[in-house]
Enzyme design. Structure first.
Site, PDB file in Angstrom:
ATOM      1  N   GLY A  63      30.961 -24.897 -65.420  1.00  0.00           N
ATOM      2  CA  GLY A  63      31.329 -25.771 -64.309  1.00  0.00           C
ATOM      3  C   GLY A  63      31.156 -25.030 -63.003  1.00  0.00           C
ATOM      4  CE1 TYR A  91      36.145 -22.192 -63.231  1.00  0.00           C
ATOM      5  CE2 TYR A  91      36.644 -23.703 -65.041  1.00  0.00           C
ATOM      6  CZ  TYR A  91      37.024 -23.041 -63.883  1.00  0.00           C
ATOM      7  OH  TYR A  91      38.283 -23.233 -63.383  1.00  0.00           O
ATOM      8  CG  HIS A 181      24.942 -22.311 -69.506  1.00  0.00           C
ATOM      9  ND1 HIS A 181      25.894 -23.300 -69.493  1.00  0.00           N
ATOM     10  CD2 HIS A 181      25.058 -21.658 -68.319  1.00  0.00           C
ATOM     11  CE1 HIS A 181      26.549 -23.268 -68.343  1.00  0.00           C
ATOM     12  NE2 HIS A 181      26.062 -22.274 -67.613  1.00  0.00           N
ATOM     13  CD  GLU A 183      25.433 -24.961 -72.849  1.00  0.00           C
ATOM     14  OE1 GLU A 183      25.673 -24.067 -73.677  1.00  0.00           O
ATOM     15  OE2 GLU A 183      25.947 -25.014 -71.730  1.00  0.00           O
ATOM     16  CG  ASP A 238      20.095 -49.064 -75.700  1.00  0.00           C
ATOM     17  OD1 ASP A 238      19.516 -48.317 -76.521  1.00  0.00           O
ATOM     18  OD2 ASP A 238      20.203 -48.801 -74.490  1.00  0.00           O
TER      19      ASP A 238
END
Ligand code: XMP
Length: 524
Positions: A63, A91, A181, A183, A238
């Site tokens: 963050g 963070y 990170h 990810e 969708d």
């Protein structure tokens, strides 16, 4: 009957969001590992919530904040008392150290952005099992503050030149903290860390679409009981998947309304109606309202006015047809997870309206209907997977997005039936070309726009004075940014020739090479 559509997952990983741009990617990585997870903004994660939710593990996202700032976002201390593994990222790592008795410092000298390399330190760590394929691993860093002293009980297991505490852990409590990170794409083996983390948490990794389908069907039946449901069907992925899932759950209690506003592509209405009414045997109302929409749009050329007219009429029409379905108590919507996640905004304030998007927002309250949203826990690619699981044909599932206002926003200037007919034919040729050349799946969205200009040409021995059109094809991940697709000149030449030869009314073809930003994908 219950009030909302919410599945109860016996095991899930809680991701506490502190506002990182890439929090959604954490969820993607976990879902890819067949682990169910949910993202919740930090301010919603109270001690009561934690008591109820009982997650299998917790991840603290990155963050933009600084733990020193007044009112800095922090997780409740209870997170560290649940007895489950906790992983702090960037963070999240700093917040964790700060709360557990370590020290964090700021200073631009130690800020680190971009690629870095982590090397192992000390003993082996379960979180890093199989991670260091060589003696160092590439990671992606993005931090201003840094941890200057780790919390009691923690040890260092990985360092990078600017981050002496790149990987730390308190093994006895299963608390892990990484400065980078894992990810993002630029941490190429980051998946391994998540795989190890969920293994440590004891997750069974049994979140599959087959299981989701069964569970969702049971849940829809429980929510709806014996009441009737209305579903707006556009033919897009969708709403199609939502309709088929609902139909499987409640059969004839479902009625779909397909609004034909006269702004659809060639044969589109027929395809949708045949597929859902004949193939799936669904109760389907084909609302043929071309005259109403095209009538109201006559003479209108301002893009926002067009959008507003279509949006309003759409709601009116939908409401009129839905009102005829006796005893309907629910409205089904194909809302997806990214629409549901409450993102944490630190900047505050509404963003500017670039285009008013068309949807049926506000309808449920207006009509006194309750919502059924069976896809609200899924990402787009998971919806596609569910569609496959439900047996929807591949060409439906892989379709390019098509906007609610349809061809109206691909016809700059005034809309006429003549222009729409020409546009439909040209668009069909372009898409056929793309399919023939095997390029459809490499492109996010492709279409033709008919321009409000006539140009002079020569065909045979005669002069022509016809419309010019623009071809648009873009690559994109989420429609937020986009780049034009680099067709070969041969492809473009062949396509222009086909359109001009096959479509009466067009004598000039251009290719739009604008990226987004500064352009948008649609022309209006
Ligand atoms: P733009 O033109 O804003 O489009 O770059 C981004 C994506 O959104 C689609 N789009 C819409 N979809 N209702 C929709 O359902 C709308 O009003 C609408 N306007 C744009 C567009 O086709 C692209 O995929």
């Amino acid at each position: 009957m219950t009030d909302t559509f919410e599945l109860s997952h016996p095991e899930f990983v809680l991701i506490i969001d502190f506002g990182s741009q890439v929090t959604q990617l954490i969820a993607r990585r976990l879902r890819e590992l067949n682990v169910y997870c949910e993202i919740h903004p930090f301010n919603n994660v109270t001690e009561d919530y934690l008591d109820q939710a009982r997650p299998k593990a917790v991840i603290l996202s990155g963050g933009p904040a600084s733990v020193f700032a007044e009112g800095a976002p922090l997780p409740p201390k209870k997170v560290f008392e649940l007895g489950v593994p906790v992983l702090g990222i960037c963070y999240g790592q700093q917040a964790m150290m700060y709360q557990l008795g370590g020290k964090v410092e700021s200073g631009h000298m130690t800020a680190e952005f971009g690629r870095a390399f982590v090397t192992p330190k000390n003993d082996r760590l379960d979180l890093l099992e199989g991670w260091f394929e060589t003696d160092r691993e590439q990671v992606w860093m993005s931090h201003g503050d840094h941890v200057s002293e780790i919390a009691p009980g923690f040890e260092v297991y990985g360092t990078s030149p600017n981050a002496p505490f790149a990987v730390t852990a308190d093994v006895s409590r299963h608390f892990y903290a990484v400065q980078f990170h894992p990810e993002v794409h630029h941490t190429p083996n980051g998946r391994k860390l998540y795989e190890n983390f969920v293994k440590i948490a004891g997750c069974k990794r049994d979140w599959t679409m087959g299981a989701y389908r069964e569970e969702a069907i049971a849940k829809i039946r429980e929510q709806v009981g014996d009441k009737k449901v209305i579903c707006g069907l556009s033919g897009g992925v969708d709403s199609s998947v939502a309709a088929v899932l609902l139909h499987e759950a409640i059969g004839d209690q479902l009625t779909c309304v397909f609004v034909d506003h006269g702004l659809l592509r060639l044969n589109e209405a027929e395809e949708v109606v045949t597929m859902f009414r004949d193939h799936y045997n669904m109760q389907l109302i084909h609302a043929e309202e071309q005259d109403l929409f095209l009538g109201e749009l006559e003479g209108v050329s301002d893009p926002e006015t067009k959008r507003k007219i279509i949006g309003k009429l759409f709601i009116d029409v939908f409401q009129r047809y839905a009102g005829e379905i006796e005893g309907a108590e629910f409205l089904a919507q194909g809302t997806l997870y990214p629409d549901v996640i409450e993102s944490v905004s630190f900047s505050g304030g509404p963003s500017v309206t670039i285009k008013s998007h068309h949807n049926v927002g506000g309808l449920p309250e207006k009509m006194g209907l309750k919502l059924v949203e069976p896809l609200r826990e899924l990402f787009k690619d998971e919806v596609r997977e569910l569609g496959r699981e439900l047996g929807l044909p591949e060409h439906f599932i892989g379709r390019h997005p098509f906007p609610g206002p349809g061809l109206a926003i691909r016809c700059p200037g005034e809309i006429t039936r003549e222009k729409l007919d020409i546009l439909r034919k040209a668009d069909a040729v372009f898409i056929d070309q793309i399919r023939r050349h095997g390029l459809y799946d490499a492109i996010w969205q492709a279409f033709v726009a008919i321009l409000p200009v006539r140009t002079v040409g020569v065909m045979g021995d005669g002069r022509t004075y016809d419309y010019a059109c623009a071809l648009r094809a873009v690559t994109s991940v989420d429609g937020m940014t986009a780049d034009y697709y680099p067709f070969s000149h041969d492809f473009l030449g062949e396509t222009a020739t086909r359109i001009i030869n096959e479509v009466k009314g067009i004598n000039r073809c251009t290719y739009d090479i604008t990226s987004k930003p500064p352009g948008t994908i649609e022309w209006e």
